[in-house]
Design a protein around this motif. Structure first.
Motif, mmCIF file in Angstrom:
data_model
loop_
_atom_site.group_PDB
_atom_site.id
_atom_site.type_symbol
_atom_site.label_atom_id
_atom_site.label_comp_id
_atom_site.label_asym_id
_atom_site.label_seq_id
_atom_site.Cartn_x
_atom_site.Cartn_y
_atom_site.Cartn_z
ATOM 1 N N SER A 171 1.666 -0.859 0.766
ATOM 2 C CA SER A 171 1.733 -2.243 1.225
ATOM 3 C C SER A 171 1.167 -2.413 2.631
ATOM 4 O O SER A 171 0.933 -3.537 3.076
ATOM 5 C CB SER A 171 3.172 -2.755 1.186
ATOM 6 O OG SER A 171 3.975 -2.092 2.150
ATOM 7 N N LEU A 172 0.918 -1.299 3.338
ATOM 8 C CA LEU A 172 0.370 -1.427 4.694
ATOM 9 C C LEU A 172 -1.017 -2.068 4.655
ATOM 10 O O LEU A 172 -1.440 -2.697 5.625
ATOM 11 C CB LEU A 172 0.344 -0.083 5.413
ATOM 12 C CG LEU A 172 -0.676 1.008 5.045
ATOM 13 C CD1 LEU A 172 -2.002 0.794 5.756
ATOM 14 C CD2 LEU A 172 -0.126 2.374 5.431
ATOM 15 N N PHE A 173 -1.733 -1.934 3.514
ATOM 16 C CA PHE A 173 -3.052 -2.560 3.398
ATOM 17 C C PHE A 173 -2.921 -4.090 3.339
ATOM 18 O O PHE A 173 -3.814 -4.799 3.814
ATOM 19 C CB PHE A 173 -3.785 -2.047 2.156
ATOM 20 C CG PHE A 173 -4.187 -0.598 2.257
ATOM 21 C CD1 PHE A 173 -5.078 -0.174 3.223
ATOM 22 C CD2 PHE A 173 -3.665 0.342 1.386
ATOM 23 C CE1 PHE A 173 -5.450 1.159 3.321
ATOM 24 C CE2 PHE A 173 -4.022 1.673 1.470
ATOM 25 C CZ PHE A 173 -4.913 2.090 2.450
ATOM 26 N N ILE A 174 -1.837 -4.581 2.731
ATOM 27 C CA ILE A 174 -1.608 -6.030 2.691
ATOM 28 C C ILE A 174 -1.381 -6.550 4.100
ATOM 29 O O ILE A 174 -1.947 -7.571 4.507
ATOM 30 C CB ILE A 174 -0.399 -6.358 1.785
ATOM 31 C CG1 ILE A 174 -0.677 -5.918 0.346
ATOM 32 C CG2 ILE A 174 -0.067 -7.851 1.847
ATOM 33 C CD1 ILE A 174 0.510 -6.063 -0.592
ATOM 34 N N VAL A 175 -0.569 -5.821 4.861
ATOM 35 C CA VAL A 175 -0.285 -6.219 6.248
ATOM 36 C C VAL A 175 -1.555 -6.109 7.093
ATOM 37 O O VAL A 175 -1.856 -6.994 7.903
ATOM 38 C CB VAL A 175 0.839 -5.340 6.837
ATOM 39 C CG1 VAL A 175 1.127 -5.751 8.280
ATOM 40 C CG2 VAL A 175 2.109 -5.435 5.993
ATOM 41 N N VAL A 181 -4.644 2.240 10.661
ATOM 42 C CA VAL A 181 -4.928 2.512 9.246
ATOM 43 C C VAL A 181 -5.742 3.784 9.090
ATOM 44 O O VAL A 181 -5.480 4.590 8.198
ATOM 45 C CB VAL A 181 -5.669 1.321 8.594
ATOM 46 C CG1 VAL A 181 -6.052 1.650 7.152
ATOM 47 C CG2 VAL A 181 -4.799 0.073 8.616
ATOM 48 N N VAL A 182 -6.727 4.009 9.962
ATOM 49 C CA VAL A 182 -7.578 5.190 9.809
ATOM 50 C C VAL A 182 -6.803 6.472 10.120
ATOM 51 O O VAL A 182 -7.149 7.556 9.628
ATOM 52 C CB VAL A 182 -8.843 5.067 10.698
ATOM 53 C CG1 VAL A 182 -8.600 5.523 12.130
ATOM 54 C CG2 VAL A 182 -10.004 5.850 10.085
ATOM 55 N N ARG A 183 -5.744 6.350 10.940
ATOM 56 C CA ARG A 183 -4.885 7.520 11.193
ATOM 57 C C ARG A 183 -3.924 7.748 10.037
ATOM 58 O O ARG A 183 -3.568 8.884 9.722
ATOM 59 C CB ARG A 183 -4.084 7.325 12.494
ATOM 60 C CG ARG A 183 -4.874 7.528 13.770
ATOM 61 C CD ARG A 183 -3.930 7.737 14.969
ATOM 62 N NE ARG A 183 -2.994 6.623 15.114
ATOM 63 C CZ ARG A 183 -3.210 5.567 15.873
ATOM 64 N NH1 ARG A 183 -4.345 5.476 16.557
ATOM 65 N NH2 ARG A 183 -2.312 4.598 15.961
ATOM 66 N N ALA A 184 -3.480 6.654 9.416
ATOM 67 C CA ALA A 184 -2.468 6.754 8.354
ATOM 68 C C ALA A 184 -3.046 7.194 7.018
ATOM 69 O O ALA A 184 -2.387 7.881 6.241
ATOM 70 C CB ALA A 184 -1.756 5.412 8.186
ATOM 71 N N LYS A 185 -4.288 6.789 6.745
ATOM 72 C CA LYS A 185 -4.893 7.058 5.441
ATOM 73 C C LYS A 185 -6.240 7.753 5.604
ATOM 74 O O LYS A 185 -6.940 7.549 6.593
ATOM 75 C CB LYS A 185 -5.103 5.745 4.675
ATOM 76 C CG LYS A 185 -3.827 4.984 4.345
ATOM 77 C CD LYS A 185 -3.053 5.651 3.222
ATOM 78 C CE LYS A 185 -1.872 4.799 2.780
ATOM 79 N NZ LYS A 185 -1.126 5.417 1.664
#
Length: 395
Positions: free
Chosen positions: A155-159, A180-184
């Motif tokens: 759901s982080l992509f929605i945020v 996002v680039v650090r998380a995924k």
């Protein structure tokens, strides 16, 4: 002590009870859906004239009026869905007016409050709504919500996309991209796609990324420039070709190969002799696409490369160079007897002759006939051992 029969009876009763509960739950859901549909129809009917007004007056200069009367919370949510349809359909001034209307109706304030909910999916739904409404005042709260997201939470992509739509400046977009680039992993293209949803001018942001020390951000910048076809990268790209990160090198060269201005003679030679086969293949393909006939001798040599893709793109590019390039392929057949180089050249020659023959069958012209005959003559002269193959093709 219970007998097996008694246990079986208890099990059957329990199963029947669960079945009845399941049916009651389904019936309750059905009734709820029917009620929701009735409410939606009543709301649609009640505010039919208002929805017509929104579309008819979206081009007027004055601020859009809020719905007449005092809509209930449920009615506001149903009106919000209609506004979302219009927000996705309109752009520019029309969209800005609808965004202001969402603020005037209190819809933004409502979803900002929902962001504080203890229920995760309520927060995610609120983030989505705020993104659709492109509320800049929501950006700080959305960034805070993103920072609390787990790397394993999709759901982080929605945020993140909501942040891109609500961003106040490029600083907000940068924070989102860095998180996002650090998380995924391998989400650079997706991040560029999300940034593209922003209402801001992101050219300077992609330039910032390209010049960053973090290779992950550099990749985002390079993809961003490839999507948006930016110019003026001369100072940055040659340095990136020397990057220790292979993906950065390849993406930088791919960008350079789109514009002949970046391809000096020394650059082309360096790329054709690069340690990365992907870069050798990219420049071999670009030479044909850009019709750089001066590099026919270099392409002819590259047909003998150790990598299949480099050989393939080199031979294909020679075939694109009209008769002069085709002649170079035929020279390979004269000069070589065995090996990968002659096999690739022979394969592309036969394919090219077949294409020419099909063109003649579909739309014959004197010019096409002359070109085909000339290529056929060059092939026969250079590789007489395959004269029978040519005869078969002619037949």
């Amino acid at each position: 002590m219970q007998t097996p029969l008694a246990m079986a009876i208890v099990f059957v009763y329990a199963l029947c009870g669960l079945t009845v509960l399941g049916l009651l739950a389904l019936f309750a859901l059905k009734l709820r859906n029917i009620s929701a549909e009735k409410q939606a129809r009543r709301c649609q009917e009640k505010y039919r004239d208002y929805f017509v007004y929104l579309q008819a007056y979206s081009e007027e200069e004055e601020r859009l009026k809020v719905p007449y009367g005092d809509p209930t919370q449920k009615e506001k949510q149903l009106i919000q869905k209609k506004l979302f349809e219009l927000l996705e359909r309109f752009t520019g001034v029309h969209r800005e007016k609808l965004i202001r209307l969402c603020e005037d109706m209190g819809l933004v304030a409502l979803d900002l409050e929902r962001l504080k909910s203890g229920w995760k999916w309520t927060r995610v739904d609120a983030a989505y709504n705020l993104g659709v409404m492109r509320s800049r005042q929501a950006a700080p709260d959305l960034l805070a919500l993103l920072q609390k997201s787990s790397a394993n939470d999709p759901s982080l992509f929605i945020v993140a996309r909501a942040i891109a739509k609500c961003a106040r400046d490029n600083g907000d977009l940068r924070q989102m991209a860095e998180f996002v680039v650090r998380a995924k992993k391998n989400v650079h293209q997706l991040i560029v796609d999300m940034i593209s949803d922003s209402q801001l001018d992101t050219d300077s942001l992609f330039t910032e990324f390209i010049r960053d020390k973090d290779p992950e951000l550099v990749k985002i910048g390079l993809i961003g420039f490839s999507v948006h076809a930016q110019t003026g990268l001369e100072p940055a790209l040659p340095k990136l070709v020397m990057s220790p990160d292979k993906e950065v090198r390849i993406k930088a060269v791919k960008l350079m190969c789109r514009d002949v201005r970046y391809l000096s003679e020394q650059t082309v030679i360096d790329f054709l002799n690069h340690k990365d086969w992907e870069i050798r293949a990219l420049i071999a393909k670009a030479i044909g696409a850009l019709q750089l006939a001066a590099y026919i001798p270099a392409l002819k040599k590259a047909v003998g490369d150790s990598n299949w893709w480099v050989r393939h793109h080199s031979a294909r590019s020679l075939a694109q160079m009209h008769t002069e390039g085709f002649a170079a392929l035929c020279e390979i057949l004269r000069e070589e007897r065995f090996g990968h180089k002659v096999d690739m050249a022979h394969q592309i020659i036969l394919e090219e002759l077949e294409k020419e023959k099909l063109r003649l069958e579909q739309e014959s012209s004197t010019e096409q006939q002359l070109a085909y005959n000339e290529k056929l003559h060059l092939y026969r002269k250079s590789y007489k051992k395959t004269i029978s193959t040519v005869q078969v093709m002619e037949g």
